[in-house]
Design a protein around this motif. Structure first.
Motif, PDB file in Angstrom:
ATOM      1  N   UNK A 364       1.028  -1.256  -0.084  1.00  0.00           N
ATOM      2  CA  UNK A 364       0.102  -0.010   0.121  1.00  0.00           C
ATOM      3  C   UNK A 364       0.905   1.380   0.151  1.00  0.00           C
ATOM      4  N   UNK A 365       1.987   1.395   0.834  1.00  0.00           N
ATOM      5  CA  UNK A 365       2.768   2.467   0.794  1.00  0.00           C
ATOM      6  C   UNK A 365       3.480   2.561  -0.589  1.00  0.00           C
ATOM      7  N   UNK A 366       4.025   1.582  -1.034  1.00  0.00           N
ATOM      8  CA  UNK A 366       4.623   1.830  -2.388  1.00  0.00           C
ATOM      9  C   UNK A 366       3.551   2.224  -3.478  1.00  0.00           C
ATOM     10  N   UNK A 367       2.502   1.584  -3.445  1.00  0.00           N
ATOM     11  CA  UNK A 367       1.444   2.064  -4.473  1.00  0.00           C
ATOM     12  C   UNK A 367       1.125   3.813  -4.154  1.00  0.00           C
ATOM     13  N   UNK A 368       1.060   3.958  -3.112  1.00  0.00           N
ATOM     14  CA  UNK A 368       0.876   5.534  -2.626  1.00  0.00           C
ATOM     15  C   UNK A 368       1.870   6.369  -3.325  1.00  0.00           C
ATOM     16  N   UNK A 369       3.209   5.774  -3.175  1.00  0.00           N
ATOM     17  CA  UNK A 369       4.214   6.628  -3.501  1.00  0.00           C
ATOM     18  C   UNK A 369       4.290   6.792  -4.943  1.00  0.00           C
ATOM     19  N   UNK A 370       3.763   5.631  -5.589  1.00  0.00           N
ATOM     20  CA  UNK A 370       3.899   5.555  -7.022  1.00  0.00           C
ATOM     21  C   UNK A 370       2.614   6.424  -7.716  1.00  0.00           C
ATOM     22  N   UNK A 371       1.757   7.021  -6.928  1.00  0.00           N
ATOM     23  CA  UNK A 371       0.790   7.989  -7.323  1.00  0.00           C
ATOM     24  C   UNK A 371      -0.615   7.551  -7.363  1.00  0.00           C
ATOM     25  N   UNK A 372      -0.969   6.253  -6.603  1.00  0.00           N
ATOM     26  CA  UNK A 372      -2.237   5.827  -6.451  1.00  0.00           C
ATOM     27  C   UNK A 372      -3.017   6.812  -5.320  1.00  0.00           C
ATOM     28  N   UNK A 373      -4.173   7.208  -5.845  1.00  0.00           N
ATOM     29  CA  UNK A 373      -5.205   7.958  -5.104  1.00  0.00           C
ATOM     30  C   UNK A 373      -4.896   9.482  -5.602  1.00  0.00           C
ATOM     31  N   UNK A 374      -3.971   9.731  -6.509  1.00  0.00           N
ATOM     32  CA  UNK A 374      -3.784  11.174  -7.036  1.00  0.00           C
ATOM     33  C   UNK A 374      -4.522  11.255  -8.412  1.00  0.00           C
ATOM     34  N   UNK A 375      -3.802  12.162  -9.298  1.00  0.00           N
ATOM     35  CA  UNK A 375      -4.406  11.998 -10.655  1.00  0.00           C
ATOM     36  C   UNK A 375      -3.791  11.061 -11.250  1.00  0.00           C
ATOM     37  N   UNK A 376      -4.715  10.667 -12.497  1.00  0.00           N
ATOM     38  CA  UNK A 376      -4.410   9.566 -13.297  1.00  0.00           C
ATOM     39  C   UNK A 376      -2.982   9.764 -13.869  1.00  0.00           C
ATOM     40  N   UNK A 377      -2.056   8.700 -14.287  1.00  0.00           N
ATOM     41  CA  UNK A 377      -0.746   9.030 -14.762  1.00  0.00           C
ATOM     42  C   UNK A 377      -0.746   9.883 -15.939  1.00  0.00           C
ATOM     43  N   UNK A 378      -1.769   9.357 -16.991  1.00  0.00           N
ATOM     44  CA  UNK A 378      -2.064  10.089 -18.144  1.00  0.00           C
ATOM     45  C   UNK A 378      -2.176  11.448 -18.045  1.00  0.00           C
ATOM     46  N   UNK A 379      -3.032  11.792 -17.000  1.00  0.00           N
ATOM     47  CA  UNK A 379      -3.243  13.325 -16.841  1.00  0.00           C
ATOM     48  C   UNK A 379      -1.920  14.014 -16.230  1.00  0.00           C
ATOM     49  N   UNK A 380      -1.225  13.339 -15.296  1.00  0.00           N
ATOM     50  CA  UNK A 380      -0.098  14.095 -14.850  1.00  0.00           C
ATOM     51  C   UNK A 380       0.814  14.193 -16.233  1.00  0.00           C
ATOM     52  N   UNK A 381       0.871  13.278 -17.137  1.00  0.00           N
ATOM     53  CA  UNK A 381       1.905  13.198 -18.241  1.00  0.00           C
ATOM     54  C   UNK A 381       1.262  14.616 -19.061  1.00  0.00           C
ATOM     55  N   UNK A 382      -0.218  14.429 -19.333  1.00  0.00           N
ATOM     56  CA  UNK A 382      -0.564  15.449 -20.320  1.00  0.00           C
ATOM     57  C   UNK A 382      -0.049  16.916 -19.779  1.00  0.00           C
ATOM     58  N   UNK A 383      -0.459  16.995 -18.298  1.00  0.00           N
ATOM     59  CA  UNK A 383       0.012  18.525 -17.801  1.00  0.00           C
ATOM     60  C   UNK A 383       1.468  18.673 -18.193  1.00  0.00           C
ATOM     61  N   UNK A 384       2.415  17.587 -17.640  1.00  0.00           N
ATOM     62  CA  UNK A 384       3.709  17.849 -17.789  1.00  0.00           C
ATOM     63  C   UNK A 384       4.171  18.257 -19.385  1.00  0.00           C
ATOM     64  N   UNK A 385       3.605  17.706 -20.325  1.00  0.00           N
ATOM     65  CA  UNK A 385       3.799  18.015 -21.627  1.00  0.00           C
ATOM     66  C   UNK A 385       3.333  19.252 -22.199  1.00  0.00           C
ATOM     67  N   UNK A 386       2.182  19.738 -21.813  1.00  0.00           N
ATOM     68  CA  UNK A 386       1.867  21.116 -21.941  1.00  0.00           C
ATOM     69  C   UNK A 386       2.484  22.321 -21.102  1.00  0.00           C
ATOM     70  N   UNK A 387       2.875  22.118 -19.926  1.00  0.00           N
ATOM     71  CA  UNK A 387       3.760  22.624 -19.275  1.00  0.00           C
ATOM     72  C   UNK A 387       5.023  23.139 -19.927  1.00  0.00           C
ATOM     73  N   UNK A 388       5.687  21.994 -20.447  1.00  0.00           N
ATOM     74  CA  UNK A 388       6.779  22.097 -21.189  1.00  0.00           C
ATOM     75  C   UNK A 388       6.866  23.294 -22.318  1.00  0.00           C
ATOM     76  N   UNK A 389       5.750  22.747 -23.471  1.00  0.00           N
ATOM     77  CA  UNK A 389       5.261  23.321 -24.316  1.00  0.00           C
ATOM     78  C   UNK A 389       5.043  24.856 -24.273  1.00  0.00           C
ATOM     79  N   UNK A 390       4.582  25.163 -23.029  1.00  0.00           N
ATOM     80  CA  UNK A 390       4.013  26.616 -22.638  1.00  0.00           C
ATOM     81  C   UNK A 390       5.419  27.380 -22.037  1.00  0.00           C
TER      82      UNK A 390
END
Length: 418
Positions: A364-390
């Motif tokens: 459970x601790x490992x999964x929480x560290x890896x992002x469980x319970x937060x934004x979806x990985x693809x949403x975080x990836x999309x935010x990161x991509x658009x932030x770099x482009x901006x």
């Protein structure tokens, strides 16, 4: 005006990551996608240059006959990038193909912004790869929380976006109980999930250890049922192993458990098992996400093991242990993988609820560290991509900052049990 994205994946896992990222980006921007990908990415709107299957080969014996085609596809892809003039090039894993394409494209277009999804495992071996990668890559999307500092030290910006496994839905207690009943498993009957690998070499090298381990376990638990998910590519090898193990034994094939079921057979089998014996690899993350206590083992050829022992920079082949910083999952490598050692590690997980629960809490601790319970990985990836482009070079990411403390040190080279 639509954003022009060129995106490349060279294997099925990259296609799944790419499809999810494309959908997340499309929710935020109007985008034209060109590139190379499979069914998932094509379904998300990709205009494919050619079939991704041209690139999906593994092993020297498979690559060599197709090398002329792969090299031609590399040139065609780089030329197409120059022709399309995208706002950004996103490459996904498959570094042998993707990073060579990026290098060729950047040579023609030095101003091209390049983002690579899935950081190479420089923390484990060949750290010089990061510096070479930085010549052609501006930004990295990392799946593991301890990876950003390695990429940043090489001169690239990097965001930890989370691993898809951590965000995957899991069966409920009711789902699991129903599936166990479907398999004929009463509540008091123990089930061991056996996962010997997805490649013939892995299975053949671990077969004797796994067969004898089950035989030893059945001396204590005579009705122990073995559940074994089977990849179609190695079906014959696994069927032979299960035949030697003998009943009670249930082969788990791909597909839904029943019409309308949202979980596939493998996911349900993971949740239904009381413990697992698996080959070290990505499957340890899947089992941890399912909360299945486990023991891991691995054998490779003698020559490969000698090379790896000299190159490896971490003291475990297990991502759960790497991320937690502790020997959560007992792990037996090479000559330390024996039926006696494996039985002694697995038996407490089957018989002692406290031992099993201790692993589950760590998972459970490992999964929480890896992002469980937060934004979806693809949403975080999309935010990161658009932030770099901006042009946002300061992307606050509390998870990535917190993960800096989890960077594994060089540690000891592989020597056996963890």
């Amino acid at each position: 005006m639509p954003l022009n994205v060129y995106i490349i994946a060279g294997e099925p896992s990259g296609d799944r990551l790419g499809g999810a990222l494309m959908r997340a980006l499309s929710e935020r921007e109007e985008i034209i996608f060109n590139g190379v990908g499979g069914q998932d990415m094509t379904g998300a709107g990709l205009r494919p240059l050619f079939e991704m299957s041209d690139l999906t080969v593994m092993g020297l014996s498979e690559v060599l006959p197709r090398l002329p085609l792969i090299l031609r596809r590399m040139r065609e892809t780089a030329d197409d990038i120059v022709r399309v003039q995208p706002d950004v090039l996103i490459t996904i894993d498959a570094p042998d193909f993707c990073l060579r394409v990026a290098a060729r494209a950047r040579k023609a277009r030095p101003d091209l912004k390049v983002i690579h999804y899935v950081a190479p495992s420089v923390w484990a071996w060949r750290p010089g790869r990061a510096a070479k990668m930085a010549r052609h890559v501006d930004h990295v999307l990392a799946l593991l929380p301890f990876e950003p500092p390695f990429m940043q030290a090489a001169g690239m910006s990097c965001d930890f976006v989370g691993h898809p496994v951590a965000g995957a839905p899991q069966p409920s207690v009711a789902d699991t109980s129903t599936y166990r009943a479907h398999l004929g498993l009463t509540p008091d009957r123990k089930a061991l999930l056996l996962a010997p690998g997805s490649r013939r070499g892995e299975i053949r090298r671990l077969r004797e250890d796994f067969v004898q381990t089950v035989a030893r376990l059945r001396q204590t638990l005579p009705d122990l049922t073995v559940l074994c998910p089977i990849a179609e590519t190695v079906r014959g090898d696994v069927d032979d192993m299960l035949s030697e193990i003998g009943d009670p034994c249930i082969a788990i094939h791909s597909g839904s458990a029943s019409p309308g079921e949202i979980f596939d057979q493998k996911t349900l089998a993971f949740a239904a098992a009381d413990a697992a014996l698996c080959a070290s690899g990505t499957i340890t993350l899947e089992l941890a996400a399912a909360g299945t206590p486990m023991v891991a083992a691995y054998r490779t050829t003698w020559l490969t093991s000698q090379i790896v022992r000299r190159l490896i920079r971490v003291n475990t082949a297990n991502l759960i242990n790497l991320i937690s910083g502790e020997a959560v999952v007992p792990e037996f490598l090479q000559e330390f993988s024996t039926p006696v050692a494996l039985e002694q590690a697995i038996l407490p997980l089957l018989l002692d609820p406290q031992a099993a629960d201790a692993q589950r809490q760590a998972f459970d601790d490992v999964m929480d560290t890896m992002g469980r319970g937060g934004p979806r990985p693809e949403d975080r990836a999309a935010y990161s991509v658009l932030s770099v482009l901006n042009g946002d070079t300061a992307r606050p990411d509390a998870a990535a900052q917190a993960a800096a403390a989890l960077v594994p040190g060089p540690g000891k080279r592989h020597s056996g049990r963890r």
